[in-house]
Design a protein around this motif. Structure first.
Motif: not given
Length: 650
Positions: A104-122
């Protein structure tokens, strides 16, 4: 040894799983592994514990549980498959599915956060990670960007059927916005232009490239690929700042030296070098480029998902179709095509014309000669092994996108479904003739995608070029430029003809306008003369009526006058001598007892009404017309004789 048909299927599966678009490179890697698909995949993308684990007779079997049929000892006992990459399960073998990882590439204002999770997560697990990264309470976050609705914190990611790579964004309506000074400084930095001096290590050549601060590191690497022909995933970089940890970062926040920064790029030595080896050998955080978003845009998920076997052909694992089958409206079909193309290959792609083919013709060919463009028709086919390479590396190259947007109207169609294919061939026959339609009909699947370059002419539309999918960026650009040269020559002739025609039309319009103005002037002159004559006639009529009225009044007054007394009359007689304005004189005798009005009537009967003339006495000088007309001549001292003269009133 695998047959030619099997090799084609193995090649397609290998490219889909590894994201290697270069066919020659893929064939080289397969030949090094004797066309053993799993061995070749493990050579490029090694797994920690093998692709899958299986238990047989109580022992754990490491290594591939799936493989080519030519290497399977159990293949002879199973029916033949249409794919060279199929599932072979020994007796009592149990297949265990490893967790599927989602990025997941999550954008918030001027920041980007990369999140890697298993598909069993919520979804709530993502918020908890973002809470630590962004220092924002999870309860204040609104996580947007999901392809489906009704998503809450308890929703399991697996139930959303997400692709491997996803983009989300966070909204915090309850939190105040950042300070304006920080936003202003960031905006100013984004508007700056950076000069990147990139040295190509192998050929010792420098490139001076200008980029805005809003450009990303990934865009720089793609541009360098166009210049050096080194794919992004094979680029070896030196000189990026340590803060430039993500290819999606903009140059403004990457820590580059402003206004000029030096970089060095080279080709990675071994195409089968693993990612772990590259990271161990590389001291610069960007020396080996990431391939996300550039080399795996059409690759399916590597692992097994929901009971699907790893050996299923890549065509079965593709995303939603580019275009609905039997679409009633071509514009709606093109809207879906554009959205799906962006989803697969990114937003940097040609601007596809939304509308029917006839509307695209109208836009490209039937405007003014200076505004006309070539028409490029892109024919997509999901079943071709060349499609992913052509779309991601050629059609989405910035140089190609820019050239097409400036000089072409680009229209697209999906030939994967038979109904859509038949519909396009019908349109093709109607607009280009049966020869072109037959040429496209005879194209094999692996020759797609096709790029048709159309030039509009006075009487018909001419197909200048048919470009097949097995090409390079340089060759595609040269063929586009060659078509543009032909079109430019024809366009200059059309512009010359149009200018001459417009010049003739302008002369004719000027002549017509001059003739119209002349007619208007003549008509105005004639109308003025007619008005003048009518006015003269009207005035003449008025004058005549006035004269007739005066004459009638004069005659009436003349008849109403008392008879002139004789000189021998015994009564007192007053003799008046009256001088007219013209110097004439007329005389008359009046009884001294007659009223002054009788004198006025006499003067009026001679054509001098007292309303227009005044009667003046000489000694003393006086205006007789101001006297009481009812008094007698004796009373007003006009006896026994008097000389008067007439004078017109002002």
């Amino acid at each position: 040894m695998a047959s030619n048909m099997d090799r084609e299927m193995i090649l397609a599966d290998f490219q889909a799983c590894t994201g290697i678009e270069n066919i020659d490179e893929a064939i080289t890697l397969l030949e090094q592994n004797n066309w053993d698909l799993v061995a070749a995949i493990n050579g490029v993308i090694p797994q920690e514990n093998g692709i899958l684990q299986s238990e047989y007779g109580g022992e754990t079997l490491h290594g591939p549980a799936y493989g080519p049929t030519s290497h399977s000892t159990a293949a002879s006992s199973t029916p033949s498959s249409s794919s060279a990459f199929r599932h072979v399960v020994p007796s009592r073998q149990i297949v265990e599915r490893q967790p599927r990882m989602l990025d997941f590439r999550v954008e918030y204002r001027d920041r980007n956060v990369d999140v890697v999770l298993e598909d069993s997560s919520t979804v709530g697990d993502i918020k908890h990670i973002l809470e630590n990264e962004l220092q924002i309470p999870a309860s204040k976050m609104l996580l947007k960007g999901w392809k489906t609705g009704d998503v809450d914190d308890s929703t399991v990611l697996k139930s959303l059927h997400l692709p491997k790579n996803n983009s989300l964004y966070v909204l915090t309506p309850d939190l105040p916005p950042p300070s304006s000074s920080h936003s202003g400084a960031l905006q100013e930095s984004l508007n700056q232009n950076f000069m990147l001096i990139v040295t190509h290590r192998e050929v010792q050549r420098e490139y001076n490239l200008n980029f805005s601060g809003s450009s990303t590191i990934q865009e720089v690497k793609r541009n360098v690929y166009d210049l050096t022909s080194i794919p992004v995933r094979h680029q070896l970089w030196e000189g990026w700042p340590s803060s430039a940890t993500d290819d999606s970062m903009t140059l403004a926040v990457s820590g580059l030296t402003f206004p000029c920064h030096r970089l060095t790029v080279g080709r990675r030595s071994s195409p089968v070098q693993t990612r772990e080896q590259s990271e161990e050998q590389c001291t610069d955080v960007h020396m080996v480029s990431d391939s996300d978003g550039d080399d795996f845009e059409d690759a399916t998920e590597f692992g097994v998902d929901d009971g699907e076997m790893f050996g299923v052909a890549s065509s079965a694992l593709r995303k939603s179709p580019m275009m609905p089958e039997n679409a009633e409206n071509e514009g709606d079909a093109l809207l879906q095509f554009t959205a799906e193309f962006s989803s697969r290959y990114g937003d940097c792609h040609p601007v596809y014309f939304i509308g029917s083919l006839e509307a695209a013709f109208q836009e490209a060919f039937y405007g003014k000669a200076r505004d006309r463009k070539l028409l490029a028709i892109y024919l997509h086919h999901d079943e071709s092994v060349l499609t992913n390479v052509f779309c991601s590396q050629m059609l989405c190259a910035e140089s190609i996108v820019s050239y097409l947007s400036q000089n072409f109207i680009t229209w697209a169609w999906d030939m994967t479904k038979e109904a859509n294919r038949a519909r396009f061939l019908t349109m093709c026959t109607r607009h280009f003739g049966s020869v072109v339609a037959q040429t496209i009909r005879t194209q094999k699947t692996d020759q797609f995608p096709l790029f048709l370059i159309i030039m509009g002419k006075r009487s018909s539309n001419e197909v200048l070029n048919v470009i097949q999918g097995n090409t390079t960026v340089d060759e595609l650009m040269m063929r586009l430029m060659a078509a543009m040269e032909i079109f430019s020559a024809q366009q200059q002739e059309d512009i010359k003809d149009e200018d001459e025609r417009e010049a003739r039309e302008n002369v004719k319009r000027e002549q017509d306008e001059a003739y119209r103005i002349s007619l208007e002037a003549d008509r105005a002159k004639r109308e003025a003369q007619e008005r003048e004559m009518a006015e003269q006639f009207r005035l003449e009529q008025i004058r005549k009526e006035q004269e007739e009225e005066r004459e009638a009044i004069r005659l009436s007054l003349e008849q109403s006058l008392p008879p002139e007394p004789k000189e021998e009359s015994t009564e007192s007689v007053s003799k008046l001598r009256i001088r007219t304005p013209s110097g004439e004189f007329f005389e008359r005798r009046f009884l001294a007892s007659s009223k002054l009005q009788v004198v006025f009537d006499f003067v009026a009967s001679k054509g001098y009404p007292w309303e227009e003339y005044k009667l003046l006495g000489t000694f003393p000088r006086r205006d007789v017309t101001q006297l009481d007309p009812n008094k007698s001549l004796l009373e007003v001292k006009l006896y026994p004789q008097e000389t008067l003269f007439l004078e017109a009133k002002e």
